[in-house]
Write a protein that holds these residues in place. Structure first.
Motif, PDB file in Angstrom:
ATOM      1  N   ALA A   1       7.811   0.065  -4.888  1.00  0.00           N
ATOM      2  CA  ALA A   1       8.355   1.425  -4.914  1.00  0.00           C
ATOM      3  C   ALA A   1       7.405   2.368  -5.634  1.00  0.00           C
ATOM      4  N   LEU A   2       7.407   3.604  -5.202  1.00  0.00           N
ATOM      5  CA  LEU A   2       6.554   4.659  -5.740  1.00  0.00           C
ATOM      6  C   LEU A   2       7.435   5.762  -6.293  1.00  0.00           C
ATOM      7  N   ASP A   3       7.100   6.276  -7.451  1.00  0.00           N
ATOM      8  CA  ASP A   3       7.836   7.386  -8.045  1.00  0.00           C
ATOM      9  C   ASP A   3       6.841   8.450  -8.482  1.00  0.00           C
ATOM     10  N   SER A   4       6.840   9.581  -7.784  1.00  0.00           N
ATOM     11  CA  SER A   4       5.990  10.687  -8.229  1.00  0.00           C
ATOM     12  C   SER A   4       6.743  11.996  -8.262  1.00  0.00           C
ATOM     13  N   THR A   5       7.920  12.035  -7.700  1.00  0.00           N
ATOM     14  CA  THR A   5       8.694  13.279  -7.629  1.00  0.00           C
ATOM     15  C   THR A   5      10.133  13.030  -8.051  1.00  0.00           C
TER      16      THR A   5
ATOM     17  N   ALA B   1      -7.934   2.648  -3.442  1.00  0.00           N
ATOM     18  CA  ALA B   1      -7.488   2.059  -2.176  1.00  0.00           C
ATOM     19  C   ALA B   1      -5.993   2.242  -1.963  1.00  0.00           C
ATOM     20  N   LYS B   2      -5.293   2.766  -2.964  1.00  0.00           N
ATOM     21  CA  LYS B   2      -3.836   2.945  -2.925  1.00  0.00           C
ATOM     22  C   LYS B   2      -3.156   1.624  -2.578  1.00  0.00           C
ATOM     23  N   SER B   3      -3.512   0.640  -3.360  1.00  0.00           N
ATOM     24  CA  SER B   3      -2.991  -0.701  -3.157  1.00  0.00           C
ATOM     25  C   SER B   3      -2.363  -1.195  -4.450  1.00  0.00           C
ATOM     26  N   PHE B   4      -1.255  -1.930  -4.335  1.00  0.00           N
ATOM     27  CA  PHE B   4      -0.506  -2.366  -5.519  1.00  0.00           C
ATOM     28  C   PHE B   4       0.134  -3.700  -5.191  1.00  0.00           C
ATOM     29  N   SER B   5      -0.606  -4.778  -5.346  1.00  0.00           N
ATOM     30  CA  SER B   5      -0.071  -6.087  -4.978  1.00  0.00           C
ATOM     31  C   SER B   5       0.530  -6.790  -6.190  1.00  0.00           C
ATOM     32  N   LEU B   6       1.473  -7.660  -5.921  1.00  0.00           N
ATOM     33  CA  LEU B   6       2.178  -8.412  -6.964  1.00  0.00           C
ATOM     34  C   LEU B   6       1.797  -9.884  -6.862  1.00  0.00           C
ATOM     35  N   LYS B   7       1.339 -10.443  -7.969  1.00  0.00           N
ATOM     36  CA  LYS B   7       1.025 -11.861  -8.008  1.00  0.00           C
ATOM     37  C   LYS B   7       2.063 -12.583  -8.851  1.00  0.00           C
TER      38      LYS B   7
ATOM     39  N   THR C   1       0.861  -1.184   0.000  1.00  0.00           N
ATOM     40  CA  THR C   1       0.000   0.000   0.000  1.00  0.00           C
ATOM     41  C   THR C   1       0.890   1.223   0.000  1.00  0.00           C
ATOM     42  N   TYR C   2       0.353   2.312  -0.496  1.00  0.00           N
ATOM     43  CA  TYR C   2       1.173   3.516  -0.624  1.00  0.00           C
ATOM     44  C   TYR C   2       0.323   4.742  -0.324  1.00  0.00           C
ATOM     45  N   ASP C   3       1.000   5.845  -0.161  1.00  0.00           N
ATOM     46  CA  ASP C   3       0.297   7.100   0.038  1.00  0.00           C
ATOM     47  C   ASP C   3       1.038   8.201  -0.695  1.00  0.00           C
ATOM     48  N   THR C   4       0.305   8.976  -1.458  1.00  0.00           N
ATOM     49  CA  THR C   4       0.855  10.128  -2.149  1.00  0.00           C
ATOM     50  C   THR C   4      -0.277  11.096  -2.443  1.00  0.00           C
ATOM     51  N   SER C   5       0.047  12.358  -2.508  1.00  0.00           N
ATOM     52  CA  SER C   5      -0.945  13.368  -2.857  1.00  0.00           C
ATOM     53  C   SER C   5      -0.866  13.727  -4.347  1.00  0.00           C
ATOM     54  N   GLU C   6       0.086  13.120  -5.052  1.00  0.00           N
ATOM     55  CA  GLU C   6       0.240  13.393  -6.477  1.00  0.00           C
ATOM     56  C   GLU C   6      -0.814  12.641  -7.278  1.00  0.00           C
ATOM     57  N   ASN C   7      -1.193  13.203  -8.432  1.00  0.00           N
ATOM     58  CA  ASN C   7      -2.128  12.508  -9.315  1.00  0.00           C
ATOM     59  C   ASN C   7      -1.388  11.622 -10.313  1.00  0.00           C
ATOM     60  N   ASN C   8      -0.220  12.068 -10.730  1.00  0.00           N
ATOM     61  CA  ASN C   8       0.566  11.296 -11.687  1.00  0.00           C
ATOM     62  C   ASN C   8       1.740  10.644 -10.970  1.00  0.00           C
ATOM     63  N   TYR C   9       1.800   9.352 -11.056  1.00  0.00           N
ATOM     64  CA  TYR C   9       2.899   8.632 -10.417  1.00  0.00           C
ATOM     65  C   TYR C   9       3.057   7.265 -11.056  1.00  0.00           C
ATOM     66  N   TYR C  10       4.137   6.620 -10.708  1.00  0.00           N
ATOM     67  CA  TYR C  10       4.423   5.284 -11.209  1.00  0.00           C
ATOM     68  C   TYR C  10       4.668   4.374 -10.008  1.00  0.00           C
ATOM     69  N   LEU C  11       4.329   3.126 -10.200  1.00  0.00           N
ATOM     70  CA  LEU C  11       4.570   2.122  -9.168  1.00  0.00           C
ATOM     71  C   LEU C  11       5.401   0.997  -9.759  1.00  0.00           C
ATOM     72  N   PHE C  12       6.273   0.452  -8.945  1.00  0.00           N
ATOM     73  CA  PHE C  12       7.189  -0.574  -9.405  1.00  0.00           C
ATOM     74  C   PHE C  12       7.293  -1.698  -8.380  1.00  0.00           C
ATOM     75  N   TRP C  13       7.629  -2.854  -8.888  1.00  0.00           N
ATOM     76  CA  TRP C  13       8.132  -3.945  -8.049  1.00  0.00           C
ATOM     77  C   TRP C  13       9.545  -4.258  -8.537  1.00  0.00           C
ATOM     78  N   TYR C  14      10.463  -4.276  -7.578  1.00  0.00           N
ATOM     79  CA  TYR C  14      11.836  -4.675  -7.858  1.00  0.00           C
ATOM     80  C   TYR C  14      12.125  -5.951  -7.060  1.00  0.00           C
ATOM     81  N   LYS C  15      12.991  -6.766  -7.639  1.00  0.00           N
ATOM     82  CA  LYS C  15      13.414  -8.014  -7.004  1.00  0.00           C
ATOM     83  C   LYS C  15      14.896  -7.894  -6.683  1.00  0.00           C
ATOM     84  N   GLN C  16      15.267  -8.327  -5.473  1.00  0.00           N
ATOM     85  CA  GLN C  16      16.678  -8.334  -5.102  1.00  0.00           C
ATOM     86  C   GLN C  16      17.050  -9.738  -4.626  1.00  0.00           C
ATOM     87  N   PRO C  17      17.654 -10.545  -5.505  1.00  0.00           N
ATOM     88  CA  PRO C  17      18.098 -11.881  -5.108  1.00  0.00           C
ATOM     89  C   PRO C  17      19.342 -11.773  -4.228  1.00  0.00           C
TER      90      PRO C  17
END
Lengths: 118, 112
Positions: free
Chosen positions: B93-97, B72-78, B24-40
């Motif tokens: 991760a969230l990127d808006s700024t 709901a500001k939710s971004f789950s990975l299946k 889940t995330y929180d931001t007041s921006e309207n335009n943003y990107y969401l990511f999933w990164y993997k770190q083995p």
């Protein structure tokens, strides 16, 4: 071909020393970043440069000084190293405004540099 | 302030099964990107999947898909058909700024 490279991969040094970590990207990206990953694996941005100009400085101690000689390189110099500086430092880059698609904000990471201060 | 929360510190799944990682995330921006990164264990940060907030359609990349619920500001990975090589720490991760704000990560272990 390595997209984002960092040298060295491991760095062990004594408290009080000065050290540098180098980063290069061959993706033609405009924007480069430094992130710090602490011992609990938490990642936090330190700096961001766009076309050699500093755009983000996240209240990092001024012992840390990034330098961008050109848009393909962003080096991190650390003065008077402290025990708390031990971490993994990641360099990343993103296309920025030169991207022709919507991938402007996608960041690609280097392999990381594990810094250990004794 | 922008925040990203991953409430599952560790998860495990049997090989070939499906697992969902929450974010889940929180931001007041309207335009943003969401990511999933993997770190083995190699510590390399690998981009898994990306979602633009203005797109309603959920992103998919082979066995990886997201459930993006903007209200709901939710971004789950299946992850479907889990493989041993999926064992890693996963960061939302969230990127808006122009900077990535990361969650604390979820360690995923795939068992044979």
């Amino acid at each position: 071909d390595t997209a984002v490279s960092q040298t060295p991969k491991y760095l062990v040094t004594q408290m009080g020393n000065d050290k540098s970590i180098k980063c290069e990207q061959n993706l033609g990206h405009d924007t480069m970043y430094w992130y710090k990953q602490d011992s609990k694996k938490f990642l936090k941005i330190m700096f961001s440069y766009n076309n050699k100009e500093l755009i983000i400085n996240e209240t990092v101690p001024n012992r840390f000084s990034p330098k961008s000689p050109d848009k393909a390189h962003l080096n991190l110099h650390i003065n008077s190293l402290e025990l708390g500086d031990s971490a993994v430092y990641f360099c990343a880059s993103s296309p920025g405004e030169t991207s022709e698609d919507s991938s402007t904000d996608t960041q690609y990471f280097g392999p990381g540099t594990r810094l250990t201060v004794l | 302030a922008q925040t990203v929360t991953q409430s599952q510190p560790e998860m495990s799944v049997q090989e070939a099964e499906t697992v969902t990682l929450s974010c889940t995330y929180d931001t007041s921006e309207n335009n943003y990107y969401l990511f999933w990164y993997k770190q083995p264990p190699s510590r390399q940060m690998i981009l898994v999947i990306r979602q633009e907030a203005y797109k309603q359609q959920n992103a998919t990349e082979n066995r990886f898909s997201v459930n993006f619920q903007k209200a709901a500001k939710s971004f789950s990975l299946k992850i479907s058909d889990s493989q041993l090589g999926d064992t890693a720490m996963y960061f939302c991760a969230l990127d808006s700024t122009l900077k990535l704000v990361f969650g604390a990560g979820t360690i995923l272990r795939v068992k044979s």
